[in-house]
Design an enzyme around this catalytic site. Structure first.
Site, PDB file in Angstrom:
ATOM      1  N   GLU A   1      30.934  39.746  34.469  1.00  0.00           N
ATOM      2  CA  GLU A   1      30.082  39.385  33.318  1.00  0.00           C
ATOM      3  C   GLU A   1      29.538  40.617  32.601  1.00  0.00           C
ATOM      4  OE1 GLU A   1      29.232  39.436  36.402  1.00  0.00           O
ATOM      5  OE2 GLU A   1      27.136  40.016  36.664  1.00  0.00           O
TER       6      GLU A   1
ATOM      7  N   HIS B   1      31.354  42.667  39.087  1.00  0.00           N
ATOM      8  CA  HIS B   1      30.591  41.915  38.075  1.00  0.00           C
ATOM      9  C   HIS B   1      31.419  41.709  36.803  1.00  0.00           C
ATOM     10  CE1 HIS B   1      26.507  41.848  39.887  1.00  0.00           C
ATOM     11  NE2 HIS B   1      27.017  42.849  40.592  1.00  0.00           N
TER      12      HIS B   1
ATOM     13  N   CYS C   1      29.495  38.976  43.505  1.00  0.00           N
ATOM     14  CA  CYS C   1      28.708  39.939  44.284  1.00  0.00           C
ATOM     15  C   CYS C   1      27.791  39.265  45.316  1.00  0.00           C
ATOM     16  CB  CYS C   1      27.986  40.860  43.325  1.00  0.00           C
ATOM     17  SG  CYS C   1      27.782  42.486  44.017  1.00  0.00           S
TER      18      CYS C   1
END
Ligand code: GLN
Length: 178
Positions: free
Chosen positions: A163, A161, A75
């Site tokens: 994660e 994202h 990002c």
């Protein structure tokens, strides 16, 4: 293998956890000396203008610019890896548009396509968009026709994202190349 997570802002602990689950030694990177001995560096999302300022103030901008350490950038991190109207590291050959999808409220989640026709749940938070990809860059994730992830040398840039869900596919893919 020792992996650094840039710990100036953004989803630091989430990336750290992903790397720990993959049995990496993880170091928080806040100043240039934290980069000693690292095999790779994760540059998390957040806000690219703020991230740039924090990088410059900590001395990490110059340290990262002058290093060829492999970077996994998500990002806002990805914004700093490509080319845009703002100053970036320009380590990868793609053009990126910062707030392509609109404002925070225009954030969304959707399945994206990765190699072998697999799907991955993409979480896009005030996401940028990769608007063109140069010859040296390989696309690795798509939303329709649009490239949402790519690699170049041992760098990886993702506009979403990875994660924030429990799928370690991209983190694993990146460390396999280190
Ligand atoms: N669009 C944001 C920026 O300009 C990035 C958002 C994010 O990292 N989730 O930096």
């Amino acid at each position: 293998m020792k992996i650094g997570v840039l710990a100036l802002q953004g989803s630091v602990s989430e990336h750290r956890l992903c790397m720990e689950l993959l049995n990496m030694d993880v170091v928080d990177v806040r100043e240039p000396s934290d980069m000693n001995g690292l095999k790779g560096l994760i540059m998390p999302g957040g806000e690219s203008t703020t991230l740039r300022k924090l990088l410059v103030n900590s001395g990490l901008w110059d340290a990262i610019s002058g290093s060829d350490i492999p970077i996994m950038a998500t990002c806002a991190g990805a914004i700093l890896m490509g080319e845009s109207d703002d100053v970036t590291f320009e380590k990868m050959d793609f053009r990126i548009n910062r707030n392509y999808y609109g404002r925070q409220k225009d954030s969304f989640e959707k399945d994206i396509r990765i190699g072998n026709n697999q799907e991955f749940r993409g979480i896009f938070i005030r996401a940028p968009a990769i608007v063109s990809v140069g010859d040296g860059t390989e696309a690795i994730a798509w939303d329709g026709e649009m490239v949402v992830g790519c690699t170049m040398d041992r760098h990886m840039a993702l506009t979403f994202h990875p994660e924030l869900n429990d799928d370690l596919t991209f983190h694993q893919m990146w460390i396999e190349e280190l």
